[in-house]
Design an enzyme around this catalytic site. Structure first.
Site, mmCIF file in Angstrom:
data_model
loop_
_atom_site.group_PDB
_atom_site.id
_atom_site.type_symbol
_atom_site.label_atom_id
_atom_site.label_comp_id
_atom_site.label_asym_id
_atom_site.label_seq_id
_atom_site.Cartn_x
_atom_site.Cartn_y
_atom_site.Cartn_z
ATOM 1 N N TRP A 71 30.148 -21.689 13.650
ATOM 2 C CA TRP A 71 29.359 -21.673 14.764
ATOM 3 C C TRP A 71 29.606 -22.929 15.463
ATOM 4 C CZ3 TRP A 71 25.494 -24.458 17.401
ATOM 5 C CH2 TRP A 71 24.490 -23.818 18.019
ATOM 6 N N LYS A 87 8.568 -15.321 20.104
ATOM 7 C CA LYS A 87 8.777 -14.173 18.963
ATOM 8 C C LYS A 87 9.364 -13.398 20.245
ATOM 9 C CE LYS A 87 9.223 -15.336 16.130
ATOM 10 N NZ LYS A 87 9.145 -16.502 15.418
ATOM 11 N N HIS A 132 -4.893 -24.975 36.296
ATOM 12 C CA HIS A 132 -4.045 -26.311 36.471
ATOM 13 C C HIS A 132 -2.454 -25.926 36.948
ATOM 14 C CE1 HIS A 132 -7.671 -28.393 35.250
ATOM 15 N NE2 HIS A 132 -7.644 -27.792 34.100
#
Ligand code: F6R
Length: 586
Positions: free
Chosen positions: A72, A468, A487
């Site tokens: 990686w 997710k 807000h």
């Protein structure tokens, strides 16, 4: 992140073995791979390439030792020249490596001055050349390795292979190396799951130790180079737990395993949780720390502790915690939550906390992981191997532990267990409604944004749900506290913007319903997740109230939605782009 697999033994299909070893490590995330096989004393097979592990030729090679690596990229792009194994000028010493050699620039310059030719952009390539250079003066390979350990800086797991001698030398600092042995040979891997098909007897190397493989035998040396006995331990899961079986993806397999995992926790953890509760009671300040999903579990924990146990507990992102450790003292308790037990930000924080003499109670899924070994006390999540990059069953297991822990602190374990069991029933129900969620996914699959609102304990559930959804479907999803709507967030709501609302019948119910009306009035497409339906919802998913354990089925809804959104958009849920399962570098 990077993966390592090595074998020496009687099996003659070592290339095939390493091929499947690397395949089983794919889930950690990688962008290139390499393999070295010793064919005989004069010839080796070296293959290094970018992209997915594929090579039919490997299966035909007859040989009994070699190693492989999934990379990686950190130092140097995703190029063939940067893949491992790296080698010295004579192609006699080969190295695979996980981690970062922090002082590689200096080492590289010195080696170049001495005439070494280095071709890659990596930090790793200095290692075989260093061994080659030291070998000019030192005859003993163990001594060479000890010298190298002294010279390099950083958190690493490294294997050297001396081709002519057929010897492997492995050592580590923080990143894991697991040693395995069976009747036909010996193994090294970066992950016990890769060894599970071959042996359940493993040894987790400690920082500074050196393991040597020679003549199909293992020898262990301590930090000072003294021989040491290897005490193997039994893996706490079976090989078949690491296979896909009837499922298409690990993500859906692991989502489906949640009722079983949660039931095991409810039925078996009372005594362990009582010990953990005692530690919390005796401490002066407790701090939950985690990264990503694990951090959201920590946040859920703060609500559980406040509402159920009437206790204050702090939560911090582990990468920030190391800047907050000044207040820690001997009486502090740090509770790191980590599926892998290898997340570098967790490990660094734990080391800093230990320097301050704080106590560490780890909650992790991996027996023998670095966190498991660093912690003073530990709780195992019992979720079984989690191979999908996205945390699912490990997340709900964390919630179950924290929920029961809060109840134990309150003296109401029985009630907590009953509620958890109700939640498990709801998890099963929502899993059975997967087809309805799949239809919702196909309705939402082309949306640019999805917003998720919750208040109280449902707020961190909204954060985790958004993670997710976005991680593998690549749709922008954002979780908000319902009260934050006015807000600023409400400015983002347009006609048909999907807004998922978690609205359990708790103290947040009325206010959350108001939020649903507010977004609906601005044209949002409202998806209600609640025990009570309401006309404001364009779609409704019923989840019965199980006290604060409702958080568990609620998040399972988002896991399933994330899964189907990912499939609907044509992506791989198990291996999202740019992500790795164990984040072992900073
Ligand atoms: C999200 C996810 C990550 C991990 C995080 C921590 O689906 O998987 O956010 O939760 O990288 O990992 P562990 O729990 O192994 O420390």
């Amino acid at each position: 992140m990077c993966g390592i697999f090595a074998y020496q033994g009687k099996k003659t299909d070592v290339a095939n073995l390493i091929f499947y070893g690397l395949k089983s490590l794919e889930y950690r995330g990688y962008d290139s791979w390499g393999i070295l096989i010793k064919k005989n004393n004069h010839h080796f097979y070296l293959k290094r390439q970018t992209g997915k592990i594929t090579d039919e030729k490997l299966k035909t090679i007859v040989a009994t030792e070699g190693f492989g690596h999934t990379r990686w990229a950190t130092h140097g792009g995703v190029l063939e020249k940067n893949t491992h194994p790296h080698f010295d000028c004579q192609k006699q010493i080969f190295v695979v490596h996980n981690g970062i050699i922090e002082n590689f620039t200096q080492l590289k310059q010195n080696l170049i001055k001495k005439g070494h030719k280095l071709y890659s952009e990596t930090d790793t390539e200095v290692l075989p050349h260093l061994a080659e250079e030291l070998g000019k003066k030192i005859n003993d390979r163990l001594k060479i390795i000890k010298e190298i350990i002294k010279k390099i800086k950083g958190l690493n797991a490294i294997i050297f292979y001396f081709f002519k001698n057929g010897e492997f030398y492995a050592f580590k600092n923080s990143s894991p190396i697991v040693v395995g042995k069976n009747y036909d040979g010996v193994f090294l891997a970066s992950d016990a799951a890769a060894l599970a098909p071959y042996t359940n007897k493993v040894y987790f190397l400690d920082d500074g130790e050196i393991i040597v493989i020679k003549n199909k035998n293992l020898s262990l040396f301590d930090k000072n180079g003294k021989p040491k006995k290897i005490s193997f331990i039994d893996l706490n899961y079976k090989a078949q737990d690491t296979f896909l079986g009837q499922y298409k993806h690990f993500m859906i397999k692991e989502i489906s395993e949640q009722p079983k995992v949660l039931t095991t926790i409810a039925e078996t953890q009372e005594q362990n949780l009582k010990k953990a509760a005692k530690l919390i009671k005796n401490s002066y300040g407790s701090y939950l720390i985690g990264c990503g999903s694990a951090y959201y579990a920590c946040l859920v924990g703060t609500y559980f502790f406040s509402k159920i146990a009437k206790r204050h507990i702090n939560a911090a992102v582990a990468s920030e915690f190391s800047y907050l450790v000044d207040f820690l003292k001997e009486t502090s308790l740090v509770i790191p939550l980590s599926q892998s037990g290898e997340t570098i930000d967790i490990i660094s924080s734990v080391k800093k906390a230990k320097e301050k003499k704080a106590k560490v109670l780890a909650i992790t899924n991996v027996l023998g992981s670095t966190l498991y070994r660093e912690a003073h006390e530990k709780l195992l999540l019992l979720a079984g191997p989690e191979k999908c990059v996205l945390a699912t069953k490990s997340f709900t297991a964390k919630l179950a532990f924290l929920y029961l822990l809060a109840h134990i602190l309150n003296g109401s374990f029985k009630k907590g267990k009953e509620n958890l069991k109700k939640a498990i029933k709801e998890v099963k129900k929502i899993i059975n409604e997967a087809d309805k969620i799949k239809k919702l996914a196909s309705l939402l699959k082309n949306k640019k944004h999805i917003f998720i609102l919750g208040r109280g304990v449902s707020y961190p559930v909204a954060l985790e749900s958004a993670l997710k959804i976005k991680e593998s479907s690549y749709i922008h999803a954002e979780g908000f506290a319902g009260g934050e709507l006015k807000h600023g967030v409400i400015a983002l709501i347009e006609k048909q913007t999907p807004v998922i609302i978690y609205n359990p019948s708790d103290e947040t119910y009325e206010d959350t319903l108001s939020s649903a009306y507010e977004v609906s009035a601005r044209g949002a497409y409202v998806i209600g997740i609640a025990s009570k339906n309401n006309p404001v919802y364009n779609q409704f998913f019923s989840i019965e109230d199980c006290d604060d354990a409702t958080t568990i089925p609620n998040v399972v809804f988002a896991q399933i939605l994330g899964y189907y959104l990912t499939l609907a958009r044509g992506f791989d849920p198990d291996k999202p782009r740019n992500l790795a399962k164990s984040v072992t570098v900073k």
